[in-house]
Design an enzyme around this catalytic site. Structure first.
Site, mmCIF file in Angstrom:
data_model
loop_
_atom_site.group_PDB
_atom_site.id
_atom_site.type_symbol
_atom_site.label_atom_id
_atom_site.label_comp_id
_atom_site.label_asym_id
_atom_site.label_seq_id
_atom_site.Cartn_x
_atom_site.Cartn_y
_atom_site.Cartn_z
ATOM 1 N N ASP A 172 0.831 -1.218 0.000
ATOM 2 C CA ASP A 172 0.000 0.000 0.000
ATOM 3 C C ASP A 172 0.865 1.268 0.000
ATOM 4 O OD1 ASP A 172 0.867 -0.818 2.571
ATOM 5 O OD2 ASP A 172 -0.484 0.628 3.497
ATOM 6 N N GLU A 173 0.280 2.323 -0.507
ATOM 7 C CA GLU A 173 0.821 3.681 -0.367
ATOM 8 C C GLU A 173 2.314 3.796 -0.685
ATOM 9 O OE1 GLU A 173 -2.036 5.579 3.019
ATOM 10 O OE2 GLU A 173 -0.595 4.111 3.741
HETATM 11 C C1 ACM Z 1 -3.694 1.224 4.664
HETATM 12 O O1 ACM Z 1 -4.567 1.669 5.441
HETATM 13 N N1 ACM Z 1 -2.676 1.972 4.308
HETATM 14 C C2 ACM Z 1 -3.782 -0.117 4.123
#
Ligand code: ACM
Length: 513
Positions: free
Chosen positions: A328-329
């Site tokens: 993620d991110e």
């Molecule tokens: C997330 O909340 N960055 C998966």
């Protein structure tokens, strides 16, 4: 004088009716406030009396039930003060509590069970040891949290026939932003077990901390584990600690899903080893709460040796089927580099016999067969994942994030996704939440607790309770049996159970506690 007499008479009538009410044995099993609500409950109108001398029997040849029997005996000891004896039997006993296994004739998977409470015998006939364990959790909810002195405990007779809606019912704990030690995590596991959840996702690494010993890369914990958000001491699990957690969870039919978040959310690793950085220089440790600023060097072979070693060591300690690669991110990883990295890392995970799980962004890569996409924010990503054949774990941040504040007065947590009151957390259906993604695509639900603002167990418990039982019910119970009006009344009855567990919970005024 006459009126005094009459009022004394009225008072004594009231007192008699109250006390007879208290001593009245429960006879209607359908009135029990079960969470999660079972598939079916029928009452037979009598009651079973639990004696201190009660024996827990289990079926000969089913050694998997021994541990379940022990768990029940210990749980009953907490309530009555006496631990029942445990005995193996060849035949159905006439009285007591009997645990047995049966064929899965109703095709409900190995988590189903039938709990039958007769006047003399309680039996739990399950399709697997997990089902037997869940039958016990249901039985425990028919009992008071504590016997009152020597008062006998009566429970209503009847039958509970039960099985889960989804096979994956999880919660996540972020032990990276703030570290939670082995005893804390065991307590968290107990919470999951009480509500028939079966997966604990541990977010073991992030910018602020690396929390699991990797023997081939010891500085990950030496340096990367040395702090946390706010600059505290941090901490980490040795491999022995991790194994202790795996075993404790396993005894409660819960798998651990380890997550090493990459290629972003990696500052703790980048600070520990200069060679993981494209410029060959270690970063500074980080104790703030920003996201999206770190990345592994995706075109450097050392990175893949690192991933190989980490995945190998953790997979060897993890009996559960999943390895979560985060993903993620990764805002400072170029798109092509991100795709290249995720494609390679999936193969590494697969080569160690684990099933790839990742946050919904991983669907931008070419997903390996059997991959699992964890929906948290992006419907388009998740849909791309399903189009590639992936299964989905539903964790919509607007509904399922346990770190989101209840309302604007909540003193802990965040609200970037939403304020999530207890009704909002409960009142949704994973199978209809995203258009085009149906039950067939979904493995289950997971409620994540991120810990940027959560520093200890009291704070954790305040955010987790009372929302967790609702997430457990979404995972376990058919949507046809769920509605907020009924649920809030059942939840209210669990307030005293939370208190008995020493949980300081959020007393939402939406719930008639
Ligand atoms: C997330 O909340 N960055 C998966």
């Amino acid at each position: 004088m006459k009126s005094k007499l009459i009022s004394a008479l009225i008072i004594s009538i009231i007192m008699i009716s109250f006390s007879s009410c208290e001593n009245e044995p429960a006879t209607d099993l359908t009135q029990t406030s079960f969470i999660p609500v079972p598939a079916s409950v029928t009452a037979t109108g009598s009651s079973f009396q639990i004696e201190k001398s009660i024996v827990v029997y289990y079926e000969e040849g089913e050694e998997g039930l021994k541990q379940t029997a022990q768990f029940l005996s210990e749980a009953l000891a907490q309530i009555t003060g006496t631990a029942p004896l445990i005995e193996v039997v060849q035949e159905l006993p006439k009285e007591g509590i009997y645990l047995s296994l049966t064929e899965d004739e109703q095709n409900t998977g190995n988590e189903g069970y039938i709990l039958t409470i007769g006047k003399e015998l309680i039996s739990i006939d399950a399709t697997g040891a997990a089902g037997s364990f869940y039958g016990i959790q249901t039985l425990l909810q028919t009992l008071p949290v504590k016997a009152e002195g020597d008062q006998p405990i009566h429970i209503a007779t009847g039958t509970v026939n039960d099985f889960p809606e989804y096979g994956y019912r999880g919660a996540m704990l972020d032990v990276s932003r703030h570290f939670f030690d082995v005893e804390d995590v065991k307590r968290f596991i107990d919470f999951l077990a009480t509500y028939k959840m079966n997966a604990l996702h541990l977010h073991l690494s992030d910018d602020q901390g690396w929390r699991i010993e990797i023997k081939s890369w010891p500085k990950l914990t030496e340096i990367g584990g040395s702090t946390e958000v706010g600059g505290g001491d941090g901490g980490y699990y040795t491999q022995e600690d991790y194994t202790e957690l795996v075993n404790y969870a396993n005894e409660r039919h819960i798998i651990i899903v380890p997550e090493i978040d990459m290629p972003g959310h990696t500052n703790a690793a980048l600070a520990s080893y200069p060679e993981l950085n494209c410029d060959g220089k270690a970063t500074e440790l980080y104790t703030g709460t920003e996201v999206g600023f770190s990345t592994l060097c995706t075109r450097n072979e050392t990175t893949y040796q690192f991933v190989e070693d980490v995945v190998r060591e953790i997979s060897a300690l993890t009996p559960g089927p999943f390895f979560h690669i985060g993903g993620d991110e990764s805002h400072v990883t170029a798109h092509d580099d991100y795709v290249y990295f995720i494609n390679r890392v999936q193969k590494i995970v697969d080569s160690h016999g684990k099933r790839v799980m990742g946050w919904d962004e991983i669907a931008n890569a070419s997903l390996i067969d059997n991959a699992v996409v964890q929906f948290w924010a992006d419907i388009k990503n998740t849909t791309m994942g399903v189009e590639q054949g992936a299964k989905v774990i539903m964790s919509p941040a607007k509904k399922a994030y346990l770190d989101m504040q209840y309302d604007s007065t909540t003193h802990l947590g965040l609200h970037w996704a939403a304020y999530i009151e207890v009704d909002t957390a409960y009142d949704w259906n994973p199978a209809t939440y995203i258009e085009g993604i149906t039950k067939e695509n979904i493995l289950g639900i997971e409620s994540p607790l991120w810990t940027e603002t959560i520093t200890n167990m009291d704070e954790l418990e305040y955010m987790v309770f009372p929302r967790l039982p609702g997430f457990a019910e979404i995972g376990w119970s058919s949507p046809d049996l769920r509605n907020w009006e009924g649920y809030k009344n059942r939840l209210a009855q669990h307030g005293k159970r939370f208190e008995a567990m020493g949980i300081d919970y959020y007393k939402s005024n939406l719930v008639p506690w």
